[in-house]
Design an enzyme around this catalytic site. Structure first.
Site, PDB file in Angstrom:
ATOM      1  N   ARG A 130       6.163  20.216  48.002  1.00 58.97           N
ATOM      2  CA  ARG A 130       4.922  19.615  47.480  1.00 58.97           C
ATOM      3  C   ARG A 130       4.618  18.262  48.138  1.00 58.97           C
ATOM      4  O   ARG A 130       5.522  17.527  48.518  1.00 58.97           O
ATOM      5  CB  ARG A 130       5.033  19.498  45.951  1.00 58.97           C
ATOM      6  CG  ARG A 130       5.213  20.872  45.328  1.00 58.97           C
ATOM      7  CD  ARG A 130       5.306  20.832  43.839  1.00 58.97           C
ATOM      8  NE  ARG A 130       4.061  20.394  43.234  1.00 58.97           N
ATOM      9  CZ  ARG A 130       3.926  20.135  41.939  1.00 58.97           C
ATOM     10  NH1 ARG A 130       4.964  20.260  41.131  1.00 58.97           N
ATOM     11  NH2 ARG A 130       2.764  19.759  41.461  1.00 58.97           N
ATOM     12  N   ASP A 329      -3.686  22.868  34.543  1.00 62.01           N
ATOM     13  CA  ASP A 329      -2.490  23.709  34.423  1.00 62.01           C
ATOM     14  C   ASP A 329      -2.775  25.042  33.729  1.00 62.01           C
ATOM     15  O   ASP A 329      -1.872  25.873  33.603  1.00 62.01           O
ATOM     16  CB  ASP A 329      -1.396  22.951  33.661  1.00 62.01           C
ATOM     17  CG  ASP A 329      -0.879  21.759  34.464  1.00 62.01           C
ATOM     18  OD1 ASP A 329      -0.948  21.793  35.706  1.00 62.01           O
ATOM     19  OD2 ASP A 329      -0.407  20.783  33.836  1.00 62.01           O
TER      20      ASP A 329
HETATM   21  C1  S3P Z   1       0.293  15.760  35.105  1.00 64.95           C
HETATM   22  C2  S3P Z   1      -0.791  15.816  35.916  1.00 64.95           C
HETATM   23  C3  S3P Z   1      -1.273  17.043  36.563  1.00 64.95           C
HETATM   24  C4  S3P Z   1      -0.602  18.301  36.003  1.00 64.95           C
HETATM   25  C5  S3P Z   1       0.851  18.122  35.718  1.00 64.95           C
HETATM   26  C6  S3P Z   1       1.079  16.950  34.767  1.00 64.95           C
HETATM   27  C7  S3P Z   1       0.680  14.459  34.528  1.00 64.95           C
HETATM   28  O1  S3P Z   1      -1.026  16.924  37.944  1.00 64.95           O
HETATM   29  O2  S3P Z   1      -0.781  19.388  36.869  1.00 64.95           O
HETATM   30  O3  S3P Z   1       1.409  19.283  35.145  1.00 64.95           O
HETATM   31  O4  S3P Z   1       1.494  14.426  33.590  1.00 64.95           O
HETATM   32  O5  S3P Z   1       0.173  13.433  35.008  1.00 64.95           O
HETATM   33  P1  S3P Z   1      -2.106  16.170  38.901  1.00 64.95           P
HETATM   34  O6  S3P Z   1      -2.479  14.929  38.210  1.00 64.95           O
HETATM   35  O7  S3P Z   1      -1.407  15.882  40.186  1.00 64.95           O
HETATM   36  O8  S3P Z   1      -3.240  17.149  39.040  1.00 64.95           O
END
Ligand code: S3P
Length: 446
Positions: A130, A329
């Site tokens: 990632r 998600d």
């Molecule tokens: C999260 C942000 C999201 C999400 C992840 C949890 C967080 O990712 O997909 O499961 O806790 O800030 P992104 O902010 O990179 O989209």
């Protein structure tokens, strides 16, 4: 790394009777991660209840210990942290292993980025794929230096935090609460104001929790869907009491399961209804879902609701791109609902799904196709043509992705033939007790 490829845990979901009863899913993953990190950055005792005790969050707890905080489990979901203060992290003795957790890794990169220490960040095979440059770029502007990283800005990364962090104004290239949070956590140690400008507002748990711990955070509207978030650096953080509400991203699985299983009637208790997390509920309601809010209250600074969910005849819908951050998600399980609905569902602007725990766009397409559903990708859009039912009978490749595993098992509860997943082990990263909870409302998963 917690999962060897040799020890796969296959699992199968079959159609049974309607789902019935009450259930409360575990604590919110985003809030659990943030409570541990902010607790560790605060001098004094922070007490957390309802913490999600999934592998992702446990890895964050271990990282906080390795950075010098005292982190103690005092009971079921109850944790106490004696933190070291802003800028007070100690250099860890070895690499910090975040397992499968992008959130833990990226937020701690930010927190370490504002401290004068060097730390190595690593994770499992999924996390090693990632992108981390999205975090390292703003951290470099703050004064941190990536000492080494794998090709393409991937883990393992060794980061030398800033000795004299600089407050910045940053506009992330993608809507991401993780980028925003990393910048704000690094900005805690900088003198003056650190600002993040979002064109589309992402979940605001970091801002809320910073305020809860006594920092000064200003939030202003920016454009049609965005926000400008400004943190005043070097605050005196005060230890806090944090009650973690139930995770709406986990509630999504029993919720969709109840909708697509005829005759179901399930109550989901205490689900967080922060408006930056409720895109799935909005979307499902527009598809005709019977989701009734039966009670609302405030738990630990967040609005929560009990939802009554009944089996529903769903119809296709169009999901606008600006809704994506509030349900980022939830697309795999929405795609399952869409396959069980009648008509076309178009989910727009899903580029970010390609860099989640798996390439979730591809994994969602494969999950549906191998089970006989009609699905295609058009640019960054996912298009599912629902036929009112799904054939099933396929084995889904989960690609180390907990949400693909749970979505596929939910599909199996309503499909004509059982649905099998190749590996259910990663469900433990975010939703320990998933299978038991689903069985308790009548699901056949084994
Ligand atoms: C999260 C942000 C999201 C999400 C992840 C949890 C967080 O990712 O997909 O499961 O806790 O800030 P992104 O902010 O990179 O989209």
């Amino acid at each position: 790394m917690s999962h060897a490829a040799a020890s796969l845990t296959p699992m199968t979901a079959r159609r049974a009777g309607p789902l019935q009863g009450r259930a409360r899913v575990p604590g919110d993953k985003s809030i659990s991660n943030r409570a541990l990190i902010l607790g560790a950055m605060t001098v004094g005792e922070t007490r957390i209840s309802g913490l999600l005790e999934g592998e992702d969050v446990i890895n964050t707890a271990k990282a906080m210990r390795a950075l010098g905080a005292t982190v103690t489990r005092t009971g079921d979901g109850r944790w106490s942290i004696a933190g070291v203060g802003v800028g007070g992290f100690a250099e860890p003795a070895g690499p910090l292993d975040f397992g499968n957790s992008g959130t833990g890794c990226r937020l701690v990169l930010g927190a370490v980025g504002g401290c004068p220490i060097t730390a190595t960040f690593d994770g499992d095979a999924s996390l090693r794929k990632r992108p981390m440059k999205r975090i390292l770029d703003p951290l470099e502007r703050i004064g941190a230096k990536p000492v080494s990283m794998a090709e393409g800005g991937r883990l393992p990364v060794t980061l030398a935090g800033a000795r004299d962090p600089i407050p910045i104004v940053y506009e992330p290239p993608v809507a991401s609460a993780q980028i925003k949070s990393a910048v704000l956590l690094a900005g805690l140690a900088a003198p003056g104001e650190t600002t993040v400008i979002e064109n589309e507002a992402s979940r605001d748990h970091t801002e809320r929790m910073l305020t809860h711990f006594g920092a000064s955070v200003r939030i202003e509207p920016h454009g049609a869907h965005g926000r400008r978030v400004t943190l005043t650096g070097q605050p005196e953080l005060n230890p806090a009491v944090v009650a973690v509400p139930a995770d709406p991203s986990s509630a999504a699985f029993p919720l969709v399961a109840a909708l697509i299983t005829p005759g179901s009637d399930v109550i989901l208790e205490g689900v967080m209804t922060n408006p930056l997390r409720t895109g799935l509920i909005t979307t499902l309601r527009s598809m005709g879902a019977a989701i009734e809010t039966v009670a609302t209250r405030n738990e630990g600074g967040e609005e929560v609701a009990d939802f009554r969910v009944r089996g529903s005849e769903l119809s296709g819908t169009d999901v606008p791109p600006e809704r994506a951050p509030s349900m980022i998600d939830e697309y795999p399980v929405l795609a399952v609902a869409a396959a069980c609905a009648s008509g076309v569902t178009r989910m727009r602007g899903l580029k970010e799904l390609r860099v989640k725990e798996s390439d979730r766009l591809a994994a969602t397409v494969d999950m549906l196709r191998v089970n006989g559903a009609e699905v295609e990708i058009d640019g960054d859009d996912l298009i599912v043509t629902g036929k009112g039912r799904v054939a099933g009978g396929g084995t889904v490749a989960t690609h180390m992705d907990h949400r693909i595993a749970m979505s596929a098992l939910v599909m199996g509860l309503a499909s004509d033939k059982p649905v099998r997943v190749d590996d259910a082990a990663f469900i433990a990263t975010s939703f320990p007790g998933f299978v038991e909870l689903m069985r308790s409302i009548g699901a056949d998963i084994a």
